[in-house]
Design a protein around this motif. Structure first.
Motif, mmCIF file in Angstrom:
data_model
loop_
_atom_site.group_PDB
_atom_site.id
_atom_site.type_symbol
_atom_site.label_atom_id
_atom_site.label_comp_id
_atom_site.label_asym_id
_atom_site.label_seq_id
_atom_site.Cartn_x
_atom_site.Cartn_y
_atom_site.Cartn_z
ATOM 1 N N MET A 198 -48.246 -5.740 -69.471
ATOM 2 C CA MET A 198 -49.213 -6.734 -69.937
ATOM 3 C C MET A 198 -50.456 -6.703 -69.049
ATOM 4 O O MET A 198 -50.326 -6.604 -67.824
ATOM 5 C CB MET A 198 -48.587 -8.127 -69.886
ATOM 6 C CG MET A 198 -47.590 -8.360 -71.007
ATOM 7 S SD MET A 198 -46.868 -9.987 -70.907
ATOM 8 C CE MET A 198 -45.661 -9.751 -69.630
ATOM 9 N N GLU A 204 -54.768 -5.862 -78.100
ATOM 10 C CA GLU A 204 -53.636 -5.891 -79.040
ATOM 11 C C GLU A 204 -52.673 -7.029 -78.701
ATOM 12 O O GLU A 204 -51.967 -7.525 -79.560
ATOM 13 C CB GLU A 204 -52.849 -4.564 -78.956
ATOM 14 C CG GLU A 204 -53.668 -3.309 -79.202
ATOM 15 C CD GLU A 204 -54.094 -3.191 -80.648
ATOM 16 O OE1 GLU A 204 -53.219 -3.306 -81.519
ATOM 17 O OE2 GLU A 204 -55.311 -3.016 -80.896
ATOM 18 N N LYS A 205 -52.616 -7.342 -77.423
ATOM 19 C CA LYS A 205 -51.625 -8.317 -76.944
ATOM 20 C C LYS A 205 -52.310 -9.258 -75.962
ATOM 21 O O LYS A 205 -52.127 -9.146 -74.744
ATOM 22 C CB LYS A 205 -50.523 -7.546 -76.216
ATOM 23 C CG LYS A 205 -49.102 -8.005 -76.521
ATOM 24 C CD LYS A 205 -48.198 -6.954 -75.982
ATOM 25 C CE LYS A 205 -46.958 -7.144 -75.367
ATOM 26 N NZ LYS A 205 -46.294 -6.075 -74.737
#
Lengths: 394, 192
Positions: A198, A204-205
């Motif tokens: 992360m 995207e996230k």
């Protein structure tokens, strides 16, 4: 083929950083670590690295910029000493808790005051509970090698913690000594890419980092952080084994020197361990059963392995280049004795010496005093003083 | 060479004693030795007494302390003889090498009873003749290699020629002068 060179400890760390080629180096100069960012900024200016060099206005900002860069998904590195590390203080904890595997070269220097630019371990010892992995290095070679291994260890998914690589200010940082370097392409393959699960720049996230946590979750996050530290030992061994295959240089959690049949053993960090090896050789030539334990990995502290080894000896002297001012003993002594107690091992007599504070030169004669004392304790079983000072006028 | 050779340099800030100790370490390194070169850092200022050290060995060096019983002492500035105990711990089978116009016998009286070998070299004249300016470190380096025999003289000069080519890539005109200074000091050092 290894490259035979002669470099100072600071040059060695700067070259390791060049070979690692991180995304961001943010640093503020402080003696005796100044040369590390200085050399690195030359690499940036010469275009031999891709890194962004951020010349910040303080160490607090240096560590904050590293936190930002690493959170964004990059690899960030820095270097500092003494009060520079002190000024980073609150951000050290944030880096560790945010699980950001920043790598920092620490060139050990005494914390002011009194104002003094020379070596002891009061700076990094103060940061021992900040959640950073800590390596201690005897010489330029170990500073270089541990720097090369630091990213792999800190960035391992089971660890995800920042790493400090400590060496002695001036004594090794400014001494030219022989060293063997590894070729650039081999290091590039060994270190590899940093691919965090992360990170902030992943559209995207999308995630937030560092939000308010409070009573509901902080404890769980701290528990996970502690697990990263618990997991680190295994990863250190794995990465060290891979490094051994690459270079032929073997690194354990701590080095055992002449401990096979030893009765009296000293436990010493960094450059003084080298001086102790010299003294051990001389005493061994006289038939005295002495040895040395040199911790490499200090955080996490390798309790099981250390206790297993120490339990064989009759007398142990733990040398601390930092005082805890607890009226009882230095930080390494406290860790060693508590490790023994927690494992139910009471057999070796363990004493403590505070030594080399503020750069007081540590001579072979000083170390001989320590060995003579523990040889005496090994022979008689009698300890007259646990908490001692070595080489001070009083 | 079957043991560690330990050298202590005494100079004043700005004279290049630290640089000379690092150059000596470099030259010995290039002949295959294990080396240490390190200055003792203090409050650095021009003209203040400074100390620098070398260890040179065929075996790996692990000791990390200052040098208290050197085999050789190099004094880059003779005014230090009055204020710094330069012969402290110096081995009697070693030597002290002093930058002075005096002869070894003339300077020995200032050495507080040191009984070992005393060598002198006029580094100022050599430096000014060959470099046009006063850089005592290059002639002192030549003298210490000559006196201590820590490496083959020809190997040393060849290696220094290469180092100077690298170091002075942007001002090649000083290379010849530096080599000349080394050669002359190796010929002119007195008291061998």
């Amino acid at each position: 083929m290894a490259i035979r060179e002669r470099l100072s400890g600071n040059e060695a760390v700067a070259i390791a950083m060049k070979q690692i080629n991180p995304d961001v180096v943010a640093a503020f100069p402080i003696t005796p670590s100044t040369e590390i960012p200085q050399y690195f900024s030359n690499y940036v200016a010469d275009g031999v690295v891709d890194a962004e060099f951020v010349a910040v206005e303080s160490e607090h900002s240096a560590m904050s910029a590293c936190v930002g860069a690493q959170a964004a998904g990059g690899r960030a590195m820095t270097a500092t000493s003494a009060n520079g590390l002190g000024l980073m203080w609150e951000v050290l904890y944030i880096a560790a808790c945010s699980r950001l595997p920043i790598v920092m070269g620490v060139v050990n220097r005494t914390m002011s005051g009194p104002l003094n630019i020379h070596n002891d371990h009061s700076d990094s010892m103060g940061a021992r509970d900040s959640g950073w992995i800590q390596f201690y290095c005897e010489n330029n070679q170990e500073a270089y090698d541990n720097m090369l291994m630091a990213n792999r260890i800190g960035e391992h998914p089971d660890v995800m913690l920042p790493v400090m690589v400590c060496q002695d200010g001036f004594i090794t940082s400014h001494a030219i000594e022989n060293i063997e370097l590894v070729e650039d392409d081999k290091i590039k393959d060994f270190v590899g890419e940093y691919n965090p699960e992360m990170y902030l720049l992943n559209s995207e996230k999308p995630i937030s980092m560092g939000p308010l946590d409070l009573q509901g979750h902080t404890f769980e996050h701290k528990r996970q952080q502690a697990q990263g530290m618990i997991n680190a030992k295994k990863v250190v061994n794995e990465v060290s084994e891979e490094f051994y295959k690459l270079t032929g240089r073997k690194y354990e959690l701590f080095e055992e020197y002449m401990t096979e049949d030893a009765e009296a053993v000293a436990v010493i960090l960094n450059s003084t361990a080298g001086t102790a090896k010299y003294v051990v050789n001389q005493l061994r030539a006289q038939g005295k059963k002495v040895g040395l334990i040199k911790p490499r990995l200090y955080r996490p502290f390798p309790v099981d392995e250390m206790v297993e080894v120490l339990s064989k000896f009759k007398a142990v002297a733990v040398l601390d280049k930092a005082d805890s001012f607890n009226a009882a003993g230095g930080p390494l002594y406290t860790d060693v004795t508590s490790a023994l107690y927690s494992k139910g091992v009471f057999s070796p007599k363990v004493i403590n010496y505070i030594y080399g504070i503020g750069g007081r030169d540590v001579k072979a004669d000083d170390i001989e005093i320590v060995y003579n004392k523990i040889l005496d304790i090994a022979a008689t079983g009698k300890v007259d003083s646990v908490y001692n000072y070595l080489g001070v006028r009083e | 060479m079957d043991k560690v050779v330990e050298i202590r340099w005494h100079g004043r800030g700005g004279q290049g004693a630290k640089t000379a100790s690092l150059l000596l370490a470099d030259a010995a390194f290039n002949t295959g030795k294990y080396i240490q070169g390190f200055p003792e850092y203090g409050p650095e200022r021009m003209g203040a007494p400074i100390t620098a050290y070398n260890r040179i060995s065929d075996e790996k060096l692990t000791i990390h302390s200052n040098i208290y019983e050197p085999d050789y002492v190099v004094v880059v500035d003779e005014t230090l003889l009055a204020s710094v105990p330069v012969t402290s711990g110096l081995k009697e089978d070693g030597a002290i090498i002093i930058n002075t116009t005096k002869t070894p016998d003339e300077v020995r009286t200032a050495l507080k009873g040191y009984k070992g070998k005393v060598c002198t070299i006029d580094a100022r004249t050599i430096s000014i003749d060959s470099l046009g300016r006063y850089f005592p470190n290059t002639p002192m380096l030549g003298a210490v290699v000559k006196v201590s025999k820590i490496m083959d003289e020809k190997d040393f000069l060849d290696d220094m020629n290469e180092s100077f080519k690298h170091k002075f890539a942007k001002k090649p005109e000083v290379i010849e002068g530096n080599i000349k200074a080394l050669e002359r000091s190796m010929q002119e050092v007195k008291g061998l």
